[in-house]
Design a protein around this motif. Sequence first.
Motif, short mmCIF file in Angstrom:
data_model
loop_
_atom_site.label_atom_id
_atom_site.label_comp_id
_atom_site.label_asym_id
_atom_site.label_seq_id
_atom_site.Cartn_x
_atom_site.Cartn_y
_atom_site.Cartn_z
N UNK A 8 -26.91 -21.78 -32.26
CA UNK A 8 -27.23 -21.45 -33.65
C UNK A 8 -28.62 -20.87 -33.80
N UNK A 9 -29.58 -21.42 -33.08
CA UNK A 9 -30.95 -20.90 -33.15
C UNK A 9 -31.00 -19.45 -32.70
N UNK A 10 -30.26 -19.14 -31.65
CA UNK A 10 -30.23 -17.77 -31.14
C UNK A 10 -29.65 -16.80 -32.16
N UNK A 11 -28.83 -17.31 -33.07
CA UNK A 11 -28.20 -16.47 -34.08
C UNK A 11 -28.95 -16.51 -35.41
N UNK A 12 -30.12 -17.12 -35.43
CA UNK A 12 -30.92 -17.13 -36.65
C UNK A 12 -30.53 -18.19 -37.65
N UNK A 13 -29.78 -19.20 -37.22
CA UNK A 13 -29.37 -20.26 -38.13
C UNK A 13 -30.42 -21.38 -38.18
N UNK A 14 -30.44 -22.09 -39.29
CA UNK A 14 -31.15 -23.37 -39.33
C UNK A 14 -30.24 -24.40 -38.71
N UNK A 15 -30.77 -25.32 -37.90
CA UNK A 15 -29.92 -26.31 -37.27
C UNK A 15 -30.39 -27.72 -37.62
N UNK A 16 -29.44 -28.62 -37.66
CA UNK A 16 -29.70 -30.01 -38.04
C UNK A 16 -29.06 -30.94 -37.03
N UNK A 17 -29.85 -31.88 -36.54
CA UNK A 17 -29.37 -32.87 -35.59
C UNK A 17 -29.34 -34.22 -36.29
N UNK A 18 -28.16 -34.84 -36.37
CA UNK A 18 -27.97 -36.10 -37.06
C UNK A 18 -27.40 -37.12 -36.08
N UNK A 19 -28.06 -38.26 -35.93
CA UNK A 19 -27.60 -39.28 -34.98
C UNK A 19 -28.25 -40.61 -35.32
N UNK A 20 -27.73 -41.71 -34.79
CA UNK A 20 -28.37 -43.01 -35.00
C UNK A 20 -29.69 -43.09 -34.23
N UNK A 21 -30.62 -43.88 -34.74
CA UNK A 21 -31.87 -44.10 -34.02
C UNK A 21 -33.08 -43.61 -34.78
#
Length: 280
Positions: A38-51
Amino acid sequence: MPTERERPPSSPARDHVCRGYRRRGEFVSRAQEFLAEGLAAGERVLYVAPGDEAVLTGQLRADERCDEGLERGAVQVASVDATYTTGAVVDPAGQVELYAAATSEALAAGFTGLRVAADATSLVRTPAQVDAFARYEHLVDHYMAAHPMSAMCGYDVAELGGDVVAQLACMHPTAHDGGAPFHLHGHARDGSAAALGGELDLDSRELWPQALERAGLRAEGGEVVLDAAGLDFADHRSLVALAGYAERHATTVVLRTRLATPARLVELLDLTGVRVERAA
């Protein structure tokens, strides 16, 4: 006209994939790859996980592509623990609205879309949670089919069990290590209520009727149309279940498929609530 250098990167095809895993590291590695695309395509990315968010951020910094994205503000990190209380049951429509707003914000900020990698294991530990989240997975797939958002949803098979993960995997267009024999999802053609692919066989006998109810299929003109061009097999049990759904909801289900057998079975079994049409 903008030059090749000025032209924004093209976004990859929208996707919604279920990723079952048995070791936490497996999901982290897959998430890094998914978000980097996604970053390579110009998108904003979101990482969601426990912790803890600092720990989650460190997991992404291990990949230089995500590390660079963090530095320039293209990567966001959110802890499931900080967002949801233990045992919380998500509101399917409300959850979609949250991601729709996040997608709009990403576009307004100049990104080409939103890409999310989320480990949702902690949100599906009870039957009520699984039921609500499966409904959400189908609903958000409809949103993603028409908007520049993609997502990878991770589930710990070792903790949840294969049966639970299959209930969630079958609501995605694509699943890896999810054990779902079919996929009922929103990436449909021609204004169909949903798309259907894979196999409706003996292994689907409990999962299939459950998925139909959770999908909340939209009727148009008294009919629910399923784009089943990707359906590879359908046994008589699955068609009887489809007829049962049609009767309970006072509608006719139109199954558009390339298979010849379903039409013959519907006629032999006199399933008046189901009509089979040839898929284009």
